[in-house]
Motif scaffolding. Sequence first.
Motif, mmCIF file in Angstrom:
data_model
loop_
_atom_site.group_PDB
_atom_site.id
_atom_site.type_symbol
_atom_site.label_atom_id
_atom_site.label_comp_id
_atom_site.label_asym_id
_atom_site.label_seq_id
_atom_site.Cartn_x
_atom_site.Cartn_y
_atom_site.Cartn_z
ATOM 1 N N UNK A 15 -4.338 -8.677 1.458
ATOM 2 C CA UNK A 15 -3.683 -8.469 0.179
ATOM 3 C C UNK A 15 -4.625 -7.558 -0.352
ATOM 4 N N UNK A 16 -5.970 -7.516 -0.423
ATOM 5 C CA UNK A 16 -6.896 -6.705 -1.120
ATOM 6 C C UNK A 16 -6.398 -4.961 -0.394
ATOM 7 N N UNK A 18 -3.607 -4.033 0.749
ATOM 8 C CA UNK A 18 -2.370 -3.778 0.174
ATOM 9 C C UNK A 18 -2.401 -3.370 -1.202
ATOM 10 N N UNK A 19 -3.276 -4.121 -1.939
ATOM 11 C CA UNK A 19 -3.464 -3.661 -3.468
ATOM 12 C C UNK A 19 -3.966 -2.061 -3.522
ATOM 13 N N UNK A 22 -1.160 0.374 -2.524
ATOM 14 C CA UNK A 22 -0.292 0.450 -3.670
ATOM 15 C C UNK A 22 -0.780 1.313 -4.510
ATOM 16 N N UNK A 23 -2.138 1.153 -4.951
ATOM 17 C CA UNK A 23 -2.738 2.195 -5.988
ATOM 18 C C UNK A 23 -2.981 3.415 -5.566
ATOM 19 N N UNK A 26 0.928 4.893 -5.298
ATOM 20 C CA UNK A 26 1.529 5.429 -6.552
ATOM 21 C C UNK A 26 0.733 6.504 -7.473
ATOM 22 N N UNK A 29 2.175 9.520 -6.155
ATOM 23 C CA UNK A 29 3.373 9.816 -6.504
ATOM 24 C C UNK A 29 3.246 10.343 -8.057
ATOM 25 N N UNK A 30 2.568 9.823 -8.806
ATOM 26 C CA UNK A 30 2.298 10.131 -10.101
ATOM 27 C C UNK A 30 1.599 11.651 -10.134
ATOM 28 N N UNK B 11 -5.227 -13.761 -4.260
ATOM 29 C CA UNK B 11 -5.112 -12.386 -3.828
ATOM 30 C C UNK B 11 -3.767 -11.905 -3.276
ATOM 31 N N UNK B 12 -2.856 -12.534 -2.713
ATOM 32 C CA UNK B 12 -1.634 -12.385 -2.544
ATOM 33 C C UNK B 12 -0.809 -12.356 -3.800
ATOM 34 N N UNK B 15 -1.690 -9.069 -5.596
ATOM 35 C CA UNK B 15 -0.920 -7.874 -4.736
ATOM 36 C C UNK B 15 0.482 -7.595 -5.349
ATOM 37 N N UNK B 18 0.419 -6.635 -9.007
ATOM 38 C CA UNK B 18 0.132 -5.090 -8.973
ATOM 39 C C UNK B 18 1.394 -4.218 -8.625
ATOM 40 N N UNK B 19 2.246 -4.809 -7.615
ATOM 41 C CA UNK B 19 3.334 -4.114 -7.341
ATOM 42 C C UNK B 19 4.640 -4.013 -8.227
ATOM 43 N N UNK B 22 3.272 -1.582 -10.935
ATOM 44 C CA UNK B 22 3.413 -0.242 -10.791
ATOM 45 C C UNK B 22 4.803 0.261 -10.310
ATOM 46 N N UNK B 26 6.572 3.141 -12.467
ATOM 47 C CA UNK B 26 7.466 4.288 -11.801
ATOM 48 C C UNK B 26 8.612 4.479 -12.442
ATOM 49 N N UNK B 30 9.802 7.991 -14.060
ATOM 50 C CA UNK B 30 10.279 8.818 -13.396
ATOM 51 C C UNK B 30 11.805 8.604 -13.443
#
Lengths: 144, 223
Positions: A15-16, A18-19, A22-23, A26, A29-30, B11-12, B15, B18-19, B22, B26, B30
Amino acid sequence: MNKKGQYEAIIDVASMILIVLFLIGFSIIFIVVHPKSEVSIKTSADENQCSVLLLNFLKMNVDGKQVADLIILENYDVLGDSLKRLPEACGDDYGLKLINADGSSKSINANPFSIEKSEAKLPGKNGDIKVVLTSGMRDIGGLK
Amino acid sequence: MSRKGQIIGFMPLLAIFVLIILSFALYSFLVKSPDKDIGIIGDVQGSLIKDDTLLDTNLFYSEKKAELMIEKSLADLYAYHGFSDSACVVWNFNSLCEPDFEKSFVELFKKNSGFTDVKIENKILIIKFKEEVKKEINNVKYTYWKDVEIKKDVDFSKEKEIASKVKACSDNDFEKCLAGTGVSIGKDSSGSITFSMENNKKQLFFENTALEFSVDSSTTAII
């Protein structure tokens, strides 16, 4: 650590990761795809300038006659020379395209590579005449 | 807190959270309004200046149209022997076919030009109309207009003088009545008396035409 604890640890680490992904994703992208952080200043000054130039040109007197009257009377001979009197505010090497109501047209000092800067309308004996001020790019294609 | 019964750990969940955050960001930046973050400075003011130039250009067009149509209407008036249409051919005083140059000219001018508020006062043709632009920019609505009055000289005193002299002429002695007016008097193939007056108007766009007319002599010299 038992088996369940190991499983939970793997999930937490995944998960960490993945986070973080993601960061990073993104952020890219920005930063890359969406680079509009600067303020874009928009004015209509240039466009207006050419319209004012065309209007003043149509009002200008040449050999005792107004340019607009010369166009209406289809007296094109002196129009080409009078174009040289325009200031170079919208470019240089001015030309005119005159499009009659029936679709027929006449180009004075304009070539296919010229950019259309502004247009105005004049009445004609057989309907309205569209007057287009064009400018520049006479060197392209060796037309000069 | 006991982790017993917990389906997904912290944590999941973080995640996923956060998804979602974000993705929303976006979408907002955008997809939904990609251009809303562009600062536009002076857009309304620039548009007003542009419309001002547009109205000036339209006004110049209207002035030129008025000049052109004055000449066309004069040419038509002379072609119709002083009337606004072909309903009357011969000047017949004290009837509908008595020439009224100013009225006929205004009618012809309205028909040719499309202007509606037109009148002649003291030898000046007065045309009134309104130039208008309506716009909405960045939630700002505005109407920009100019009330326009165009004035052009039109003088029918010569035509009026001739008409009054012809109307008052007794004994059909038109040569004497119209002496010094510049009117040519002749006879057509049927023997009727014809009159011709040179166009005294300054003309640029249309060729000069003479005012030719004939008169019902039984209606002259009647008081």
